[in-house]
Structures are given as structure tokens and as C-alpha cells.
Motif scaffolding. Structure first.
Motif, PDB file in Angstrom:
ATOM      1  N   GLN A  29       0.838  -1.199   0.000  1.00 23.74           N
ATOM      2  CA  GLN A  29       0.000   0.000   0.000  1.00 23.74           C
ATOM      3  C   GLN A  29       0.873   1.249   0.000  1.00 23.74           C
ATOM      4  N   LYS A  30       0.286   2.317  -0.536  1.00 24.28           N
ATOM      5  CA  LYS A  30       1.044   3.570  -0.640  1.00 24.28           C
ATOM      6  C   LYS A  30       0.385   4.673   0.169  1.00 24.28           C
ATOM      7  N   ILE A  31       1.219   5.568   0.666  1.00 27.20           N
ATOM      8  CA  ILE A  31       0.735   6.846   1.187  1.00 27.20           C
ATOM      9  C   ILE A  31       1.311   7.903   0.259  1.00 27.20           C
ATOM     10  N   VAL A  32       0.440   8.759  -0.249  1.00 28.01           N
ATOM     11  CA  VAL A  32       0.870   9.785  -1.200  1.00 28.01           C
ATOM     12  C   VAL A  32       0.985  11.117  -0.468  1.00 28.01           C
ATOM     13  N   VAL A  33       2.106  11.788  -0.651  1.00 26.73           N
ATOM     14  CA  VAL A  33       2.334  13.058   0.045  1.00 26.73           C
ATOM     15  C   VAL A  33       2.368  14.189  -0.975  1.00 26.73           C
ATOM     16  N   LEU A  34       1.439  15.132  -0.831  1.00 29.20           N
ATOM     17  CA  LEU A  34       1.348  16.250  -1.774  1.00 29.20           C
ATOM     18  C   LEU A  34       1.884  17.511  -1.105  1.00 29.20           C
ATOM     19  N   GLY A  35       2.817  18.188  -1.748  1.00 30.50           N
ATOM     20  CA  GLY A  35       3.385  19.422  -1.189  1.00 30.50           C
ATOM     21  C   GLY A  35       2.687  20.640  -1.754  1.00 30.50           C
ATOM     22  N   ALA A  71       7.658  28.223   1.681  1.00 30.27           N
ATOM     23  CA  ALA A  71       7.588  27.538   0.382  1.00 30.27           C
ATOM     24  C   ALA A  71       8.900  27.560  -0.405  1.00 30.27           C
ATOM     25  N   GLN A  72       9.981  27.082   0.200  1.00 25.21           N
ATOM     26  CA  GLN A  72      11.278  27.039  -0.474  1.00 25.21           C
ATOM     27  C   GLN A  72      11.735  25.612  -0.778  1.00 25.21           C
ATOM     28  N   ARG A  73      11.388  24.656   0.083  1.00 24.65           N
ATOM     29  CA  ARG A  73      11.896  23.283  -0.102  1.00 24.65           C
ATOM     30  C   ARG A  73      10.840  22.387  -0.743  1.00 24.65           C
ATOM     31  N   GLY A  74      11.307  21.498  -1.581  1.00 26.91           N
ATOM     32  CA  GLY A  74      10.388  20.583  -2.274  1.00 26.91           C
ATOM     33  C   GLY A  74       9.911  19.460  -1.354  1.00 26.91           C
ATOM     34  N   ILE A  75       8.851  18.813  -1.757  1.00 25.87           N
ATOM     35  CA  ILE A  75       8.232  17.782  -0.925  1.00 25.87           C
ATOM     36  C   ILE A  75       9.154  16.572  -0.712  1.00 25.87           C
ATOM     37  N   GLU A  76       9.993  16.264  -1.725  1.00 20.33           N
ATOM     38  CA  GLU A  76      10.955  15.148  -1.587  1.00 20.33           C
ATOM     39  C   GLU A  76      11.896  15.395  -0.408  1.00 20.33           C
ATOM     40  N   ALA A 125      -7.717  28.287  -8.049  1.00 22.07           N
ATOM     41  CA  ALA A 125      -7.114  27.413  -9.072  1.00 22.07           C
ATOM     42  C   ALA A 125      -6.286  26.315  -8.384  1.00 22.07           C
ATOM     43  N   THR A 126      -5.545  26.700  -7.337  1.00 21.68           N
ATOM     44  CA  THR A 126      -4.735  25.705  -6.619  1.00 21.68           C
ATOM     45  C   THR A 126      -5.639  24.740  -5.863  1.00 21.68           C
ATOM     46  N   TRP A 127      -6.703  25.254  -5.268  1.00 23.29           N
ATOM     47  CA  TRP A 127      -7.668  24.370  -4.578  1.00 23.29           C
ATOM     48  C   TRP A 127      -8.220  23.320  -5.546  1.00 23.29           C
ATOM     49  N   HIS A 128      -8.604  23.820  -6.709  1.00 27.96           N
ATOM     50  CA  HIS A 128      -9.194  22.932  -7.708  1.00 27.96           C
ATOM     51  C   HIS A 128      -8.199  21.816  -8.077  1.00 27.96           C
ATOM     52  N   HIS A 129      -6.964  22.233  -8.368  1.00 24.17           N
ATOM     53  CA  HIS A 129      -5.908  21.287  -8.754  1.00 24.17           C
ATOM     54  C   HIS A 129      -5.635  20.297  -7.608  1.00 24.17           C
ATOM     55  N   GLN A 170       4.622  17.539  -6.022  1.00 30.17           N
ATOM     56  CA  GLN A 170       4.571  18.968  -5.679  1.00 30.17           C
ATOM     57  C   GLN A 170       3.378  19.583  -6.403  1.00 30.17           C
ATOM     58  N   VAL A 171       2.294  19.784  -5.677  1.00 31.84           N
ATOM     59  CA  VAL A 171       1.072  20.295  -6.315  1.00 31.84           C
ATOM     60  C   VAL A 171       1.117  21.815  -6.440  1.00 31.84           C
ATOM     61  N   ALA A 172       1.772  22.465  -5.469  1.00 24.48           N
ATOM     62  CA  ALA A 172       1.919  23.923  -5.492  1.00 24.48           C
ATOM     63  C   ALA A 172       3.138  24.256  -4.642  1.00 24.48           C
ATOM     64  N   GLN A 173       3.578  25.499  -4.689  1.00 24.84           N
ATOM     65  CA  GLN A 173       4.682  25.915  -3.809  1.00 24.84           C
ATOM     66  C   GLN A 173       4.407  27.365  -3.447  1.00 24.84           C
ATOM     67  N   LEU A 174       3.563  27.553  -2.425  1.00 28.93           N
ATOM     68  CA  LEU A 174       3.186  28.928  -2.075  1.00 28.93           C
ATOM     69  C   LEU A 174       3.025  29.132  -0.571  1.00 28.93           C
TER      70      LEU A 174
END
Ligand code: SIN
Length: 326
Positions: free
Chosen positions: A6-12, A33-38, A76-80, A64-68
Motif C-alpha cells: 500500500q502507498k501513502i501519497v504526500v502532496l506538497g 515555500a522554499q523546499r520541495g516535498i521530496e 485554481a490551486t484548490w481545484h488542482h 509537488q502540487v503547489a509551492q506557495l
């Protein structure tokens, strides 16, 4: 029993959890909002002795869904974000989605997602009050805790994990500008706690189901989000602002009333005019705890004891779903 692989997905999405300050001793002045989710995910294994046992058998995916900075969160970000949650949760091998988010508007995003995601799996948001390079950064522990909660939470629901506490999206509110434990769920209280990788759910905690009308809302069909504003009752509250909003084309108004949702005579008259002109007006309380208890003196509907900003989200979604059903 856990299904294999099973997977856990982490969205940044950004926030202080992904922020950096000029030095490891500077915790309050920094850029979010400087570092990436990885990179944030790597930091989880670096605290404590590797991953907690509950997580050892999971695989992790990140995106990385957004960086803000969440003060700049937008529709728009909510929708995405909602679409990415929905897409990941529809994979059979995905157990849950974890989202890293800024603290400032987290409660609005959490409530929004709780109303639009259709899946019988959990979503867990987490955040931090200190930037990632701060000497006592709280982000890695919060993310570790959020992953652990995601690994054990069952069924639908949007949760928020920070400072060892599990909050429900319906109730959680940021209540302090700088404290590490900046969130509170008022009279509802926490849904659970997490200490040393052990999750304890409060047995008497009852999550609130979402309104059935919203199950018909199709975000993919939304081309324009309704304009809904929050205004407040206060000393010498005038109707001028309401009249200006109506003239400018506002579609909904949430009034954060004083106390148990009281609204001064002049402001109430303006809101009644707006309502008569077809603008949806909803009432909440500017008190930061406790729902408005509806009485016959209330002229405007109250939505499920929500805070003013969450009432705004609910009203926007209500307007959208009415538009779609026509
Ligand atoms: C933000 O909300 O993105 C910045 C503040 C924070 O995360 O604490």
C-alpha cells in the motif's frame, strides 16, 4: 489488516514547513515555500531512529502540487489539489493522502477538501510554525506524525495533525500567530493525539458528515468561482460596505456577528436589502469558540456551527452546486 504494497501519497503545497530562514537560529522571519516535498519527506527519516514501525510496510509517493505561502492560496490551486487528491485516492493501492500546507489558511483548505473529495479514504494535512532549517523545526515531526495517522486512519475524513494533536477539518482553527501549538478545535476538542509514534483516537469524538447536496458538485465543470465576502459586526457597523458589495456584484455575504450572531441595526438592514436582492447571506459568530445557537431573532441562516471563513467556503460550494443543478 494491511493490504501488501500500500502507498501513502504526500502532496506538497508550500508553507512554513517548506520555508527557509537566513540562519538556524531565526524562527520567525523567513520565506515560506522554499523546499520541495521530496526533501521534506527525507527529513522524516532523519529524526528518531528511522521510520516508525507502522510506516515500515508502506511505500511513499510524492508530488509537488503547489509551492506557495498559504496566505496566497487561490481557487485554481484548490481545484488542482482536490483533483490530485481525488485521482490518487482512486488508486486501489493508495491508503491515504497527506498534504503539507501553510498554517495561515490550512483550516479553509481542509474544510474545502472535506466537502469536495468523494472517497472512503482519509486525507491528513500537516504544517509547521518554524521554517525547515530552524534548529528546532517542528515540520519533520509533524510530517512523521501525519504519515503515521494516515497509516492508521480508516474511512473518509479530512484531518489535520500538528504538535502531537489530531484535529477534524470541521473544527480546527489557527488560534495563535507564533506558538508551536497554534491550532485548536474549540469546544469539540481534539479528535486524538499522537505521542512517540502511537496514535490515540478520542473514543467519543464524532465527525460531522458533509451535506448530501454537495455530492453532486462536479468541480471539473466549475469555470468561475462565486464571489463571497466575509464582513464583521462591530461598534458603529454601517451598511455602506454591504451596499458597495451588492453594487459591485457580490454573490454571497457571510456576516461574522457579535456574540451569538447579533448584528447591529444599520448593518442588518443593509444585509436584509442584499438578501431581498437575491444575494445569499449567512451568519456566523466572530467569537472564536462555540457555534451560534439559532433563535427566532436571527434573520440569516447559520451553517452547521462553522467559523466565518469556513462558512464562506460552505456558501461558495452551495452557490456552485445550485448553479450546477439548474
Ligand atoms: C503559510 O501559511 O504558508 C505561512 C505561515 C505558516 O505556514 O506558518
Amino acid at each position: 489488516m494491511q493490504v501488501k504494497n500500500q502507498k501513502i501519497v504526500v502532496l506538497g503545497t508550500g508553507g512554513t514547513i517548506a520555508g527557509e530562514s537566513i540562519s538556524a537560529s531565526e524562527g520567525l522571519s523567513y520565506k515560506a515555500a522554499q523546499r520541495g516535498i521530496e526533501v521534506l519527506l527525507q527529513s522524516v527519516a532523519e529524526i528518531g531512529q528511522g521510520l516508525p514501525e507502522t510506516l515500515a510496510s508502506f511505500q511513499f509517493e510524492s508530488e509537488q502540487v503547489a509551492q506557495l505561502d498559504s496566505k496566497d492560496m487561490d481557487f485554481a490551486t484548490w481545484h488542482h489539489l482536490a483533483q490530485r487528491c481525488q485521482a490518487w485516492l482512486s488508486h486501489e493501492d493508495v491508503k491515504a493522502v497527506v498534504i503539507t500546507h501553510g498554517t495561515d489558511t490550512l483550516e479553509e483548505t481542509a474544510y474545502f477538501l472535506s466537502q469536495v473529495i468523494v472517497a472512503n479514504k482519509p486525507v491528513v494535512l500537516t504544517c509547521a510554525m518554524r521554517p525547515a532549517n530552524f534548529k528546532d523545526a517542528d515540520g519533520p515531526q509533524n510530517l512523521r506524525d501525519a504519515l503515521t495517522v494516515a497509516s492508521v486512519a480508516q474511512g473518509a475524513g479530512v484531518w489535520m495533525v500538528a504538535a502531537g494533536e489530531i484535529h477534524h477539518s470541521q473544527h480546527v482553527q489557527k488560534v495563535h500567530p507564533t506558538r508551536i501549538n497554534a491550532f485548536d478545535s474549540g469546544e469539540a476538542g481534539v479528535a486524538g493525539t499522537i505521542k512517540a509514534d502511537q496514535v490515540t483516537w478520542r473514543l467519543d469524538f464524532k465527525a460531522v458528515p458533509k451535506p448530501s447536496a454537495l455530492t453532486h458538485l462536479d468541480l471539473a465543470e466549475v469555470t468561475a468561482w462565486p464571489w463571497v465576502e466575509v464582513i464583521m459586526n462591530h461598534v458603529q457597523a454601517e451598511a455602506k460596505l454591504v451596499d458597495m458589495l451588492v453594487k459591485a456584484g457580490v454573490q454571497g455575504i457571510v456576516v461574522a456577528g457579535t456574540g451569538n450572531g447579533s448584528v447591529g441595526i444599520a448593518l442588518k438592514a443593509g444585509l436584509m436589502r442584499a438578501q431581498a436582492a437575491g444575494i445569499q447571506v449567512c451568519l456566523a459568530s466572530r467569537c472564536n469558540q462555540g457555534p451560534v445557537v439559532v433563535t427566532e431573532t436571527h434573520a440569516f441562516p447559520v451553517l452547521a456551527g462553522l467559523s466565518p471563513v469556513k462558512t464562506r467556503v460552505a456558501l461558495m460550494l452551495d452557490i456552485l452546486s445550485k448553479q450546477q443543478s439548474h
